[in-house]
Scaffold this motif. Structure first.
Motif, mmCIF file in Angstrom:
data_model
loop_
_atom_site.group_PDB
_atom_site.id
_atom_site.type_symbol
_atom_site.label_atom_id
_atom_site.label_comp_id
_atom_site.label_asym_id
_atom_site.label_seq_id
_atom_site.Cartn_x
_atom_site.Cartn_y
_atom_site.Cartn_z
ATOM 1 N N LYS A 197 0.829 -1.210 0.000
ATOM 2 C CA LYS A 197 0.000 0.000 0.000
ATOM 3 C C LYS A 197 0.863 1.260 0.000
ATOM 4 C CE LYS A 197 -3.935 -2.153 2.365
ATOM 5 N NZ LYS A 197 -4.762 -2.184 3.600
ATOM 6 N N LEU A 198 1.956 1.223 0.745
ATOM 7 C CA LEU A 198 2.859 2.368 0.786
ATOM 8 C C LEU A 198 3.507 2.615 -0.585
ATOM 9 C CD1 LEU A 198 4.603 1.737 4.227
ATOM 10 C CD2 LEU A 198 3.120 3.683 3.668
ATOM 11 N N PHE A 203 4.078 5.671 -5.693
ATOM 12 C CA PHE A 203 4.017 5.813 -7.146
ATOM 13 C C PHE A 203 2.999 6.872 -7.556
ATOM 14 C CE2 PHE A 203 6.408 1.888 -7.531
ATOM 15 C CZ PHE A 203 7.063 2.045 -8.740
ATOM 16 N N LEU A 204 1.860 6.876 -6.907
ATOM 17 C CA LEU A 204 0.821 7.837 -7.248
ATOM 18 C C LEU A 204 1.296 9.261 -6.982
ATOM 19 C CD1 LEU A 204 -2.059 8.143 -8.281
ATOM 20 C CD2 LEU A 204 -2.857 7.956 -5.917
ATOM 21 N N GLU A 205 1.979 9.465 -5.870
ATOM 22 C CA GLU A 205 2.469 10.803 -5.537
ATOM 23 C C GLU A 205 3.616 11.230 -6.447
ATOM 24 O OE1 GLU A 205 4.458 13.254 -1.761
ATOM 25 O OE2 GLU A 205 3.708 11.212 -1.473
ATOM 26 N N ASP A 212 -1.286 0.073 -11.280
ATOM 27 C CA ASP A 212 -2.231 -0.615 -12.159
ATOM 28 C C ASP A 212 -2.509 0.155 -13.439
ATOM 29 O OD1 ASP A 212 -2.517 -2.802 -10.466
ATOM 30 O OD2 ASP A 212 -4.130 -1.857 -9.331
ATOM 31 N N ASP A 213 -2.204 1.453 -13.444
ATOM 32 C CA ASP A 213 -2.431 2.266 -14.642
ATOM 33 C C ASP A 213 -1.301 2.161 -15.650
ATOM 34 O OD1 ASP A 213 -4.837 3.229 -13.601
ATOM 35 O OD2 ASP A 213 -3.834 4.895 -12.572
ATOM 36 N N PHE A 214 -0.155 1.618 -15.207
ATOM 37 C CA PHE A 214 0.964 1.420 -16.133
ATOM 38 C C PHE A 214 0.830 0.022 -16.720
ATOM 39 C CE2 PHE A 214 5.123 0.543 -17.710
ATOM 40 C CZ PHE A 214 5.606 1.757 -18.134
ATOM 41 N N SER A 215 0.127 -0.065 -17.843
ATOM 42 C CA SER A 215 -0.243 -1.363 -18.388
ATOM 43 C C SER A 215 -0.542 -1.256 -19.873
ATOM 44 C CB SER A 215 -1.485 -1.893 -17.652
ATOM 45 O OG SER A 215 -2.025 -3.014 -18.307
#
Length: 280
Positions: A197-198, A203-205, A212-215
């Motif tokens: 989770k961390l 990655f989001l920050e 999951d969006d890098f796909s």
């Protein structure tokens, strides 16, 4: 004995990160990301340039805080850009170069972030894509060729920047999903759910996208260029199934399955097939 030492080292690091995630979660996330993104091999020094790169024109470019290098073998107005993978550098193209030179094209190879002669300690695909964009704007290539994570960087680059000059891409042994790479890393260190989770939040920050969006499910439908994908069924580094995800979401792509070439995919027949694709 070496395998045992490596096993104990990775599990010890994982245990430390797991404990740290409860005590200092931000530090745990940063350290986990560092271990994931800092290559241990692939560096070059100016005193030990491989022979294949010595006859190329060396150029240095800037992107953000990085100074990165390219190697150019001059030819005609058709330009091919080569993008290496993890813990490698521009010299990895040595065996393919003779085939590409037969096309009389100008060939430009990039040293990725924290690889070759390029500055920095961290490798990440968004920065690599930024390098590619600088090179594309400078040389106006018609073709990108990427190996492993370099292939993923090529797909991400075209998804984000949508170059008008590109006509074809060759992707060799590339991963489709960042989540799969993270899962392998987490399994190696036996990291707990808190670290997962961390890392997702990190990655989001840092990149403004979740793993999951890098796909290929995101990138593939936006790739209007023609593609050639090769993957070895016995690849022990990037699972063969990753290429299947890519071809399922990239409309105009040709696929070649190999056996016995491993992750490197060095093979004269494959190079002839790639040459034919590039010249069609």
């Amino acid at each position: 004995m070496k395998k045992l030492k490596y096993f104990l080292l990775t599990k010890s690091i994982g245990l430390y990160l797991n404990i740290l995630s409860y005590v200092k979660p931000k530090k745990a996330a940063h350290l986990a990301y560092r271990l994931f993104s800092e290559p241990r091999d692939g560096r070059l020094s100016k005193d030990s340039i491989p022979d294949v790169l010595k006859d190329a024109e060396l150029n240095t470019f800037s992107y953000q805080d990085y100074q990165f290098n390219t190697y150019t073998w001059p030819g005609n107005d058709n330009v091919i850009v080569l993008v290496h993978g993890w813990e490698s550098n521009a010299s990895r193209w040595e065996r393919m170069l003779p085939y590409l030179k037969d096309s009389k094209s100008t060939i430009v190879a990039i040293d990725g972030p924290a690889h070759g002669l390029t500055s920095g300690l961290e490798f990440n695909v968004p920065v690599y894509a930024g390098f590619i964009n600088v090179v594309v704007e400078t040389f106006n290539p018609t073709i990108l060729i990427g190996h492993s994570i370099g292939g993923a960087a090529c797909m991400y680059y075209q998804h984000k920047y949508q170059s008008k000059s590109l006509q074809k891409m060759v992707i060799l042994g590339a991963p489709s999903d960042l989540r799969v790479l993270l899962r392998n890393y987490i399994r190696l260190l036996n990291l707990n759910s808190r670290i997962i989770k961390l890392l997702d939040a990190y990655f989001l920050e840092k990149f403004s996208f979740a793993p999951d969006d890098f796909s290929a499910t995101v990138f593939g439908p936006t790739l209007a260029v023609s593609g050639f994908i090769a993957h070895d069924i016995e690849d022990s580094i990037v699972a063969f199934e990753e290429s299947q995800k890519i071809i399922n979401h990239w409309k105009n792509v040709r696929f070649t399955e190999t056996r016995g070439l491993g992750h490197s995919l060095h093979d004269d027949k494959l190079y002839r097939d790639i040459y034919q694709f590039l010249m069609d």
